[in-house]
Design a protein around this motif. Structure first.
Motif, PDB file in Angstrom:
ATOM      1  N   UNK B  93       0.847  -1.198   0.000  1.00 47.25           N
ATOM      2  CA  UNK B  93       0.000   0.000   0.000  1.00 47.25           C
ATOM      3  C   UNK B  93       0.879   1.243   0.000  1.00 47.25           C
ATOM      4  N   UNK B  94       1.991   1.175   0.750  1.00 46.48           N
ATOM      5  CA  UNK B  94       2.867   2.338   0.894  1.00 46.48           C
ATOM      6  C   UNK B  94       3.921   2.427  -0.205  1.00 46.48           C
ATOM      7  N   UNK B  95       3.944   1.445  -1.097  1.00 48.90           N
ATOM      8  CA  UNK B  95       5.075   1.330  -2.025  1.00 48.90           C
ATOM      9  C   UNK B  95       5.241   2.542  -2.932  1.00 48.90           C
ATOM     10  N   UNK B  96       4.136   3.149  -3.325  1.00 52.23           N
ATOM     11  CA  UNK B  96       4.230   4.300  -4.221  1.00 52.23           C
ATOM     12  C   UNK B  96       5.069   5.398  -3.567  1.00 52.23           C
ATOM     13  N   UNK B  97       4.781   5.619  -2.292  1.00 55.83           N
ATOM     14  CA  UNK B  97       5.541   6.642  -1.568  1.00 55.83           C
ATOM     15  C   UNK B  97       6.974   6.186  -1.328  1.00 55.83           C
ATOM     16  N   UNK B  98       7.126   4.931  -0.981  1.00 55.63           N
ATOM     17  CA  UNK B  98       8.446   4.399  -0.598  1.00 55.63           C
ATOM     18  C   UNK B  98       9.478   4.559  -1.709  1.00 55.63           C
ATOM     19  N   UNK B  99       9.092   4.125  -2.896  1.00 56.08           N
ATOM     20  CA  UNK B  99      10.065   4.068  -3.984  1.00 56.08           C
ATOM     21  C   UNK B  99      10.550   5.473  -4.359  1.00 56.08           C
TER      22      UNK B  99
END
Lengths: 198, 629
Positions: B93-99
């Motif tokens: 869910x958080x991957x968009x922000x993480x990358x």
């Protein structure tokens, strides 16, 4: 080659709400007080909704947080059906300490399965391991003042028969650190009653 | 004072892996923490929550993991030391922000905790989140036990701040939920206020900025690889020409097995803790000194494949094995690792003898006695039977899957109930009734609902509103009304949100009122004139949560009276765990209700004439039971 490392592999099993996790925590804290190396592992989550709760305490020079099938030195069963379900963890060298008072699973309560005879289950366990100590720990807990103290009763029995690397006094100290007031008195009584089990 | 706030540097404490992470963070001066709860990560947030109640540490249960990460990112970019924790699927869910955050970097140390769940103890998959470090370009730490969880967390903050990059601390269930002795260090003062320096050409990630930052990230990774090569968490031990490379929790099994197999002077062990950027030089030097290497790691061959690359680059013919001898699915146990090592090094080894046992009645988890979800499911089944399709979602209510309710047809992830319901309604003709919990709806149901309204999907969404995040331990969400301070107006009204999404037909029911609920459900679901998205909010508090917060005493319990005709509908349709069937071939058996388990919800008494209320511990009564007005 292939001898198991020296240590104490104690597997706990019971039903959600029986306080198995508190028992393993108290035992772990006792180990730290006694300066014995310890790993405690627990499974949280779905198991708490009336399902099976399993945990493990490994004492001595062991690093692994889990116990493989056939390798538990001691099995602590808080409920007879769960004791026999966890029998795969034991070998002919194992000590098993089990309560005999059943908590019927939902599958039995709803008439879709039958609860096996406790005497039969304990008979099977006794034939497969070095020693079985089976008694109604729930009744002793009630006698101590609260059914919920079943975990402390069983800890008492473990300290009497488990041949662990620290004594009952350390576990009592750990219980005192964890519990207060009237609950403490009930727990110390429960521990004593469990300890008296031959 | 919270146990983790006592200083006592040098003392040893038995800590849960998750508590060890919090202590490590506190010693590193963490001042800002966010999370969305999920097993096995939940105790990290719950511990921060309690600490935030008595200190100036800022903590929030965010609405979902993406929001948690973005909120934390702002604090970290402003120079505040920050931790963001979640379960492995939460990182999707958080991957968009993480990358992209990896490109932008941070100013204050920022540690992202991903709690993976090999063996799927309480998850929908067992993905290996070490790949996120590689995908995004973030340093990766893999603790093996509570002591390392503590030490690596402290170190992760230093590393993050030195390289101005978020660090991924990847744990597994057996680290999060293991207790071990942890030697404490000194606590550090928090600096809760940050300073944001405007710097749009490094912080506003448009393509031209991204191009520049990607190159900078690659340079950072090169330097960080140097750190990995000399990291004290990457330890080489032993002697001899046989090698084992391992990381995380698997290292414990390897170290125990090496002793048990008597491999003391024959084996070298490379135990990795900082695993990304891959410590290539360290791996290569290790390979130079051995003839054959077994790689022991749970789940994917993340390190094994890299070791093979390194061997190829150095033109070494060392035999490397891993996933051929050890499984790719599920967590390991000591015997499995011991057997694999024995086999790979051709040692004699007798595995433990394991005898099968008799067949036993299973003990699956079940919705609690008095759970309003059961009442809702019962009402929906009564109203429309099995003909409908039931997409469901993630929470306690997923247990509706099991008999006798069996009211779950599809779930893949948080929020999928709403969006998939729309998809189903477009490709098949059966009515679609989807279920989602209140916390999950706020987490990721809202966008799906808006999409459904916009695209004229045709289904009924039942929001199971029990007023809390029950599954993971009763954490709050934006719509809660019951708090430790009593009943309050919700900060965000569920009904207002649903209406705001454009849903016109919104009905609220009290599921413990069985007949009314069945009628309303039937009305809403079967009304063909009114196509489109309809929402039923089924609202009744989680009884465990309500009892804990209000201390309300239960006055009545229910019992089965003599006029029970053994129709078994209670067992076969409701499945409340307080009911008990007693076998007796002569009389045809009987049914009782366990007074200890009965929560007094009164649902059974509304579906069966033979169930009557009585005072708890007393005799029959005509008192109106709790929950029914």
């Amino acid at each position: 080659m292939g001898e198991l490392k020296q240590g104490w592999r104690v597997f706990f099993t019971g039903v959600g709400g029986q306080g198995t996790l508190l028992a393993t925590r108290v035992l772990g804290e006792a180990a730290v007080l006694a300066d014995v190396q310890v790993v405690v592992s627990e499974i949280h989550g779905m198991a708490q909704r009336g399902g099976v709760v399993e945990s493990a305490v490994l004492l001595g020079a062991l690093r692994s947080p889990t116990i493989a099938d056939g390798e538990a030195d001691i099995l602590m069963g808080f409920e007879p059906l769960e004791t026999i379900r966890a029998l795969r963890k034991c070998s002919e060298r194992s000590l098993v300490i089990s309560s005999t008072s059943p908590i019927v699973p939902f599958t039995v309560a709803s008439g879709r399965a039958r609860y096996p005879e406790v005497a039969d289950m304990m008979g099977t366990v006794a034939r497969r391991v070095a020693r079985l100590i089976a008694f109604d720990a729930r009744a002793l807990a009630r006698h101590a003042g609260a059914e919920l103290a079943i975990n402390t009763v069983l800890l008492g029995t473990l300290m009497r028969h488990g041949n662990l690397p620290f004594g009952r006094d350390v576990v009592e100290r750990a219980i005192r650190l964890r519990t207060k007031g009237s609950v403490l008195d009930v727990n110390l009584k429960a521990f004593e009653l469990g300890y008296e089990v031959e | 004072m919270h146990e983790l706030l006592t200083d006592e540097a040098g003392s040893k404490r038995l800590l849960l892996g998750n508590e060890a992470i919090v202590r490590g963070a506190l010693e590193a001066g963490v001042a800002f923490a966010t999370t969305y709860p999920g097993t096995p990560s939940s105790e990290i947030g719950d511990t921060f929550y309690r600490i935030s109640q008595e200190t100036d540490l800022y903590f929030e249960y965010s609405v979902n993991e993406k929001v948690a990460l973005e909120t934390a990112a702002a604090a970290a970019v402003s120079g505040v030391r920050t931790m963001c924790s979640m379960k492995h699927v939460g990182l999707n869910v958080a991957a968009d922000a993480l990358v992209s955050l990896a490109y932008v970097g941070v100013k204050g140390g920022m540690v992202v905790v991903s709690a993976d769940d090999p063996s799927l103890h309480s998850s929908q998959n067992e993905q290996d989140n070490r790949y996120y470090a590689r995908l995004s370009g973030m340093p990766l730490l893999e603790p093996a036990d509570a002591q390392e969880a503590y030490a690596m967390t402290r170190f992760a903050f230093e590393l993050s701040e030195a390289y101005r990059i978020p660090v991924l601390l990847r744990t597994t269930t057996r680290v999060n939920h293991s207790r071990g002795a942890v030697e404490l260090g000194a606590l550090q003062a928090r600096i809760p206020r940050g300073v944001f320096e405007k710097d749009p050409f490094n912080l506003v990630l448009v393509p031209m900025v991204g191009r520049k930052l990607h190159l900078e990230l690659l340079k950072k990774m090169e330097k960080l690889q140097g750190e990995a090569n000399i990291s004290p968490f990457n330890k080489r031990s032993g002697a001899g020409t046989w090698g084992v490379m391992t990381s995380g929790v698997s290292a414990n099994y390897v170290l125990d097995a090496a002793q048990e197999l008597g491999l003391g002077d024959q084996i070298q062990i490379l135990k990795l803790g900082m695993t990304y950027p891959f410590p290539d030089a360290l791996m290569g030097d290790f390979l130079e000194g051995v003839d054959r290497v077994l790689v022991v790691e749970e789940l994917e061959p993340f390190l094994e494949e890299r070791l093979k690359v390194v061997a190829q680059e150095r033109r070494l013919g060392v035999e490397i094995a891993g996933k051929g001898l050890l499984p790719r699915a599920f967590e390991f146990d000591p015997a499995q690792v011991r057997a694999a090592m024995a086999r790979f090094f051709h040692l004699e080894y007798q595995p433990p003898r394991v005898e099968g046992g008799p067949e036993l009645p299973p003990r699956p988890p079940n919705l609690c006695a008095g759970c309003p979800h059961r009442a809702t499911y019962y009402a929906v089944k009564q109203a429309i039977g099995d003909q409908a399709l039931f997409p469901t979602d993630i929470g306690c209510y997923t247990l509706g899957l099991l008999p006798p309710l069996q009211i779950a047809d599809f779930v893949i992830c948080m929020g999928s109930s709403v969006s998939s319901a729309g998809g189903f309604s477009k490709v098949q003709d059966r009515p679609v009734v989807a279920f989602i919990g209140d916390s999950t709806f706020f987490h990721s149901g809202i966008t799906g609902l808006i999409n459904a309204v916009q695209n004229r999907h045709n289904f009924t969404l039942v929001i199971l509103d029990n007023g809390t995040t029950a599954m993971t331990g009763h954490q709050p969400h934006p719509g809660v009304e019951l708090t430790s301070k009593g009943w309050q107006a919700p900060r965000v009204s569920l009904e207002a949100v649903v209406r705001g999404c454009g849903v016109e037909r919104v009905v609220t029911v009290q599921p413990l009122q069985v007949k009314k609920t069945i009628e309303r459900v039937k009305e809403v679901v079967t009304d063909d004139r009114d196509r489109g998205v309809k929402v039923i909010i089924s609202k009744a508090p989680c009884p465990l949560f309500e009892r804990r917060l209000t201390g309300k005493e239960q006055k009545v319990v229910f019992q089965v009276c003599e006029d029970c005709d053994m129709c078994r509908r209670c067992l076969n349709e409701l499945g409340c765990p307080a009911f008990r069937y007693w076998e007796d071939t002569a009389s045809g058996g009987s049914i009782t209700i366990d007074e200890m388990l009965c929560s007094g919800c009164a649902v059974c008494s509304q579906i069966c004439h033979a169930v009557k209320a009585k005072k708890k511990g007393g005799v029959l009564t005509t008192d109106v039971p709790r929950g029914v007005t």
